[in-house]
Design a protein around this motif. Structure first.
Motif, mmCIF file in Angstrom:
data_model
loop_
_atom_site.group_PDB
_atom_site.id
_atom_site.type_symbol
_atom_site.label_atom_id
_atom_site.label_comp_id
_atom_site.label_asym_id
_atom_site.label_seq_id
_atom_site.Cartn_x
_atom_site.Cartn_y
_atom_site.Cartn_z
ATOM 1 N N LEU A 84 -39.842 24.928 7.046
ATOM 2 C CA LEU A 84 -39.251 25.699 5.959
ATOM 3 C C LEU A 84 -39.357 27.196 6.232
ATOM 4 N N GLU A 85 -40.499 27.643 6.759
ATOM 5 C CA GLU A 85 -40.651 29.063 7.079
ATOM 6 C C GLU A 85 -39.700 29.478 8.196
ATOM 7 N N ASP A 86 -39.539 28.622 9.190
ATOM 8 C CA ASP A 86 -38.628 28.929 10.295
ATOM 9 C C ASP A 86 -37.196 29.018 9.783
ATOM 10 N N VAL A 87 -36.832 28.095 8.882
ATOM 11 C CA VAL A 87 -35.482 28.126 8.296
ATOM 12 C C VAL A 87 -35.274 29.445 7.558
ATOM 13 N N ALA A 88 -36.262 29.844 6.750
ATOM 14 C CA ALA A 88 -36.138 31.101 5.993
ATOM 15 C C ALA A 88 -36.010 32.295 6.936
ATOM 16 N N GLU A 89 -36.810 32.332 8.003
ATOM 17 C CA GLU A 89 -36.752 33.457 8.937
ATOM 18 C C GLU A 89 -35.404 33.532 9.643
ATOM 19 N N GLN A 90 -34.834 32.371 9.967
ATOM 20 C CA GLN A 90 -33.512 32.376 10.613
ATOM 21 C C GLN A 90 -32.445 32.926 9.673
ATOM 22 N N PHE A 91 -32.497 32.513 8.396
ATOM 23 C CA PHE A 91 -31.480 32.987 7.449
ATOM 24 C C PHE A 91 -31.673 34.463 7.103
ATOM 25 N N MET A 92 -32.908 34.971 7.240
ATOM 26 C CA MET A 92 -33.143 36.401 6.966
ATOM 27 C C MET A 92 -32.886 37.265 8.196
ATOM 28 N N SER A 93 -32.620 36.628 9.344
ATOM 29 C CA SER A 93 -32.346 37.387 10.565
ATOM 30 C C SER A 93 -30.966 38.037 10.490
ATOM 31 N N SER A 94 -30.668 38.874 11.474
ATOM 32 C CA SER A 94 -29.398 39.610 11.478
ATOM 33 C C SER A 94 -28.190 38.697 11.594
ATOM 34 N N GLN A 95 -28.423 37.440 12.029
ATOM 35 C CA GLN A 95 -27.287 36.529 12.174
ATOM 36 C C GLN A 95 -26.706 36.154 10.817
ATOM 37 N N TYR A 96 -27.592 36.028 9.783
ATOM 38 C CA TYR A 96 -27.117 35.619 8.455
ATOM 39 C C TYR A 96 -27.332 36.698 7.402
ATOM 40 N N ASN A 97 -28.352 37.531 7.559
ATOM 41 C CA ASN A 97 -28.619 38.643 6.636
ATOM 42 C C ASN A 97 -28.798 38.197 5.182
ATOM 43 N N MET A 98 -29.400 37.029 4.944
ATOM 44 C CA MET A 98 -29.577 36.555 3.566
ATOM 45 C C MET A 98 -30.881 37.082 2.983
ATOM 46 N N SER A 99 -30.889 37.282 1.677
ATOM 47 C CA SER A 99 -32.077 37.818 1.014
ATOM 48 C C SER A 99 -33.103 36.707 0.786
ATOM 49 N N PHE A 100 -34.366 37.105 0.825
ATOM 50 C CA PHE A 100 -35.449 36.143 0.598
ATOM 51 C C PHE A 100 -35.372 35.586 -0.822
ATOM 52 N N GLU A 101 -35.040 36.439 -1.781
ATOM 53 C CA GLU A 101 -34.949 35.995 -3.173
ATOM 54 C C GLU A 101 -33.889 34.916 -3.334
ATOM 55 N N ALA A 102 -32.739 35.085 -2.667
ATOM 56 C CA ALA A 102 -31.683 34.072 -2.756
ATOM 57 C C ALA A 102 -32.129 32.762 -2.118
ATOM 58 N N LEU A 103 -32.876 32.855 -1.024
ATOM 59 C CA LEU A 103 -33.318 31.637 -0.339
ATOM 60 C C LEU A 103 -34.306 30.831 -1.181
ATOM 61 N N THR A 104 -35.118 31.509 -1.995
ATOM 62 C CA THR A 104 -36.091 30.784 -2.828
ATOM 63 C C THR A 104 -35.417 29.933 -3.896
ATOM 64 N N LYS A 105 -34.155 30.191 -4.155
ATOM 65 C CA LYS A 105 -33.429 29.448 -5.198
ATOM 66 C C LYS A 105 -32.639 28.271 -4.639
ATOM 67 N N VAL A 106 -32.663 28.101 -3.308
ATOM 68 C CA VAL A 106 -31.902 27.014 -2.693
ATOM 69 C C VAL A 106 -32.573 25.685 -3.025
ATOM 70 N N ALA A 107 -31.797 24.756 -3.601
ATOM 71 C CA ALA A 107 -32.349 23.457 -3.999
ATOM 72 C C ALA A 107 -31.552 22.303 -3.406
ATOM 73 N N SER A 108 -30.884 22.544 -2.310
ATOM 74 C CA SER A 108 -30.078 21.510 -1.677
ATOM 75 C C SER A 108 -30.969 20.355 -1.199
ATOM 76 N N THR A 109 -30.463 19.137 -1.313
ATOM 77 C CA THR A 109 -31.234 17.980 -0.840
ATOM 78 C C THR A 109 -31.420 18.022 0.673
ATOM 79 N N ASN A 110 -30.545 18.743 1.388
ATOM 80 C CA ASN A 110 -30.754 18.920 2.830
ATOM 81 C C ASN A 110 -32.110 19.576 3.096
ATOM 82 N N LEU A 111 -32.512 20.452 2.174
ATOM 83 C CA LEU A 111 -33.777 21.170 2.313
ATOM 84 C C LEU A 111 -34.931 20.375 1.699
ATOM 85 N N THR A 112 -34.787 19.967 0.461
ATOM 86 C CA THR A 112 -35.898 19.325 -0.255
ATOM 87 C C THR A 112 -36.258 17.968 0.336
ATOM 88 N N SER A 113 -35.311 17.339 1.045
ATOM 89 C CA SER A 113 -35.604 16.027 1.637
ATOM 90 C C SER A 113 -36.579 16.135 2.809
#
Length: 737
Positions: A84-113
């Protein structure tokens, strides 16, 4: 002009930071990044533990492995958190530029499973038949929030996390930017030097504090992965503690190496600030006494049946007879309570040399015999007892009574033989020796099967049975038995079959009764309800021409009438039924024993008591010999077993003391965890709350006669020492039935 504007735009784009996007990843992006993170985890694991070179285990790693080892589930949780930490770091990298706050709200079953294979997966709790006791691992103790307080979950936070990066790196600066003080400096400033004696508190403050906080040492950490936290380490799994040059204890080093605890997924298996694994239950569940799983509880049990668990020796002092008398070895010597195996001590029987020698003891009335322990001669001739048989029944002709097993093997020098009689019933317990040898017995101890049957059940050997006339199909009948904690009856020998026939005939001779035997799963493979398969040569009592192998008649019943024959019929038919349940123990089911010392098997548990060892801990000298010890209340020594204190021994003793008494007062009491309150009786809970640590110390420390009521403070006006007998002791009659 256009060229100048273009240069300005290039300059702006060069100095401006990349923009953080407040969007959530798509499912496709999640799947791609999660797959990559799992591949990264696999490579990391291979780097840590793989390869052809066998890594040398450090002393610290060895201690962690044998004392503070992570459970397999804690390792699994840590790996999920890493993904989960690696996934968050990849999405916060320059490739995706996503905010940490937005990532904490992700509730997709792809993740929670990701956490579906862990102890964090949401569960529902089946309502128990008697919601009385807490579970060992804490699950379903709170039925609204089933995982609260359970083992192998994220540590609960009292305040939100404040990492320096908002994610996982600990802060080293204050809000105003000033450096935070070292944890060592905070500790030494807040707490006086422990080498000084308090004028207010006893050492029990320290001792009880260690009793609670030693469970914290069971927190799994990254050192198990071979991590070495050097003082200059930049590894984010390390958080070393700086040491000042004037530190009295650690001035030789610039830091105290400190590995961080293993990470855990956030609740709901979402991305978020790093959490830590808690692999024990809350201390209110007495995890520091019982452990945090059924496996730990069972490992702490002493299942070797000491005398107090077996109950009284029924043979002691009872009348005896034997086939002949040789060398003055009278038969009553085998029940005189003396187990000495040397014949000259006059503690052993002796017959003449003959074939078919026998000896028996008259118990006075019929008993269900559980075990018989025979003490053999030791000064010579111990092999003479080889091939003896043990018989239990109501006849004085020993060999005519049913036997407990066949010929029992005895080797040269063997001191004792324990024979399991399985609850066989009889008044006379006899030893029969079919070989041409004298029979010598140095002691015979006979123990009755301890326990009682549930209400409405009748005992036969070690099991309890109940016949019910109410007609039900096979599955419904089995479900009714399960409600009593039992199964449909399994008559695996003629003795039990005959007993069940008599039992059902007392209820009705007009209807057939279900037994616990069927071939519903595999045609022609008859399986008992306890899971065992009926083999060729096993006891059966089929009606002539049965069973029918047709695929339609899969379940077995006793025929109606007074007969004992079995018949197979369709399982949907309605029949009476016979249930079989285990006995309810009347003695503690394995008293607790001390946790073993995994690093040194020769070290034994330290029981509270010896004053001399208290001085070795640096207690100040007394003005005169015989003065009170510096602890003032109980024992101050740390138990030799890693991670344990002498308070563990105190509560272990208290458990065993209460368990023994409760098993007498209330045969239905489940004494697995006697410190846990029941959920049904107000008086019992009030009695538990009235118990004091002072009285517990009185009852479970050696030679303690007086104690101050408040054991955490020194004796003073209002807290004078009183006789232990004046302190309230828990009244266990509140649990009596």
């Amino acid at each position: 002009m256009h060229a100048r504007l273009f240069q300005i735009l290039l300059l702006i784009s060069a100095v401006a930071p990349w923009t953080v996007v407040a969007r959530s990843p798509t499912d496709e992006e999640l799947q791609r990044v999660i797959t990559l993170a799992k591949a990264n985890l696999e490579q990391r694991t291979k780097a840590l533990f793989g390869g052809d070179t066998l890594r040398t285990e450090s002393r610290t790693q060895h201690k962690l492995r044998v004392v503070h080892n992570s459970t397999p589930m804690s390792v699994e949780l840590s790996q999920c958190a890493w993904v989960l930490e690696d996934v968050a770091e990849q999405f916060m990298s320059s490739q995706y530029n996503m905010s940490f706050e937005a990532l904490t709200k992700v509730a997709s079953t792809n993740l929670t499973s990701i956490c579906d294979v862990t102890s964090m997966k949401p569960i529902t709790c089946d309502p128990p038949g008697i919601p009385e006791f807490r579970s060992a691992d804490g699950r379903c103790n709170n039925r609204v929030h089933p995982l609260w307080g359970s083992a192998e979950q994220p540590q609960k936070r009292l305040l939100p996390s404040e990492y320096s990066d908002g994610f996982k790196i600990p802060r080293t600066t204050a809000q105003n930017g000033a450096p935070l003080p070292s944890a060592r400096l905070v500790s030494s400033t807040l707490h006086e030097d422990f080498r000084k004696t308090s004028s207010v508190n006893t050492y029990m403050v320290m001792q009880f504090g260690q009793f609670l906080d030693h469970d914290i040492t069971l927190t799994p950490n990254f050192q198990e992965e071979g991590l070495v936290c050097e003082c200059d380490s930049q590894d984010d799994r390390c958080f070393n503690i700086p040491i000042s040059t004037d530190d009295e204890d650690f001035s030789s080093a610039s830091c105290i190496p400190f590995a961080r605890s293993r990470s855990s997924p956030n609740e709901g298996c979402r991305m978020g600030p790093r959490q830590q694994v808690n692999q024990i239950t809350a201390f209110v569940d007495a995890s520091n006494v019982y452990g945090s799983s059924e496996e730990e509880m069972e490992a702490l049990r002493d299942m070797e049946k000491p005398e107090e668990m077996r109950g009284p020796n029924l043979a002691l002092g009872r009348p005896t007879q034997q086939s002949s008398l040789g060398f003055g070895g009278v038969p009553e010597r085998a029940v005189d309570g003396d187990t000495n195996g040397v014949y000259s001590s006059r503690s052993c029987t002796h017959t003449i040399k003959d074939i078919n020698n026998w000896w028996y003891v008259d118990l006075g009335s019929s008993h269900y015999i559980d075990e018989v322990v025979i003490f053999n001669r030791q000064d010579c001739c111990s092999e003479r007892l080889n091939s003896f048989r043990l018989h239990v029944g109501d006849s004085t002709v020993v060999a005519s009574n049913p036997s407990c097993g066949g010929d029992h093997v005895v080797t040269r020098g063997q001191e004792t033989v324990t024979v399991d009689c399985g609850g066989r019933q009889g008044r006379y317990v006899g030893v029969f020796l079919p070989t041409l040898e004298p029979l010598t017995l140095c002691e015979v101890q006979v123990y009755e099967a301890q326990g009682m049957c549930p209400p409405g059940y009748t005992r036969h050997r070690r099991s309890c049975f109940k016949a019910t006339q109410t007609a039900k199909d096979f599955d419904s009948a089995a479900a009714s038995c399960a409600e009593d904690g039992g199964i449909l009856a399994t008559p695996k020998d003629n003795d039990t079959n005959t007993f069940l026939v008599d039992l059902k005939n007392q209820v009705s001779t007009e209807v057939p009764f279900w037994l616990g035997l069927s071939d519903r799963h595999v045609e022609g493979e008859w399986r008992w309800e306890d899971g065992t398969i009926l083999q060729d040569g096993d006891f059966t009592n089929w009606l002539p021409g049965e069973p029918e192998i047709s695929g339609r008649e899969d379940c077995v019943n006793f025929l109606a009438g007074t007969g004992a024959e079995w018949n197979d019929v369709p399982c949907r038919r309605r029949r009476g039924y016979i249930c079989q349940a285990g006995m309810i123990s009347q003695s503690p089911r394995g008293l607790l024993k001390s946790r073993p010392n995994p690093t040194d098997s020769e070290k034994k548990e330290l029981l509270p008591g010896a004053i001399a060892e208290e001085f070795e801990m640096g207690c100040p000298e007394h003005e005169s010999p015989g003065e009170e010890t510096c602890s003032q209340a109980g024992d101050v020594r740390v138990n030799e077993q890693p991670g344990l204190t002498s308070m563990h021994t105190v509560f272990l003793r208290e458990h065993n003391r209460i368990a023994r008494q409760l098993s007498v007062l209330n045969p239905l009491w489940n004494n697995d965890r006697v410190f846990l309150e029941t959920r049904k009786i107000v008086d019992q809970l009030a009695e538990i709350k009235s118990t004091t640590l002072a009285r517990i110390l009185c009852d479970n420390t050696d030679d303690t006669t007086h104690m101050q009521p408040d054991v955490f403070t020194l004796p003073r006006p209002g807290n004078e020492r009183v006789a232990c007998s004046d302190l309230h002791q828990i009244d266990l009659t509140k649990w009596q039935v």
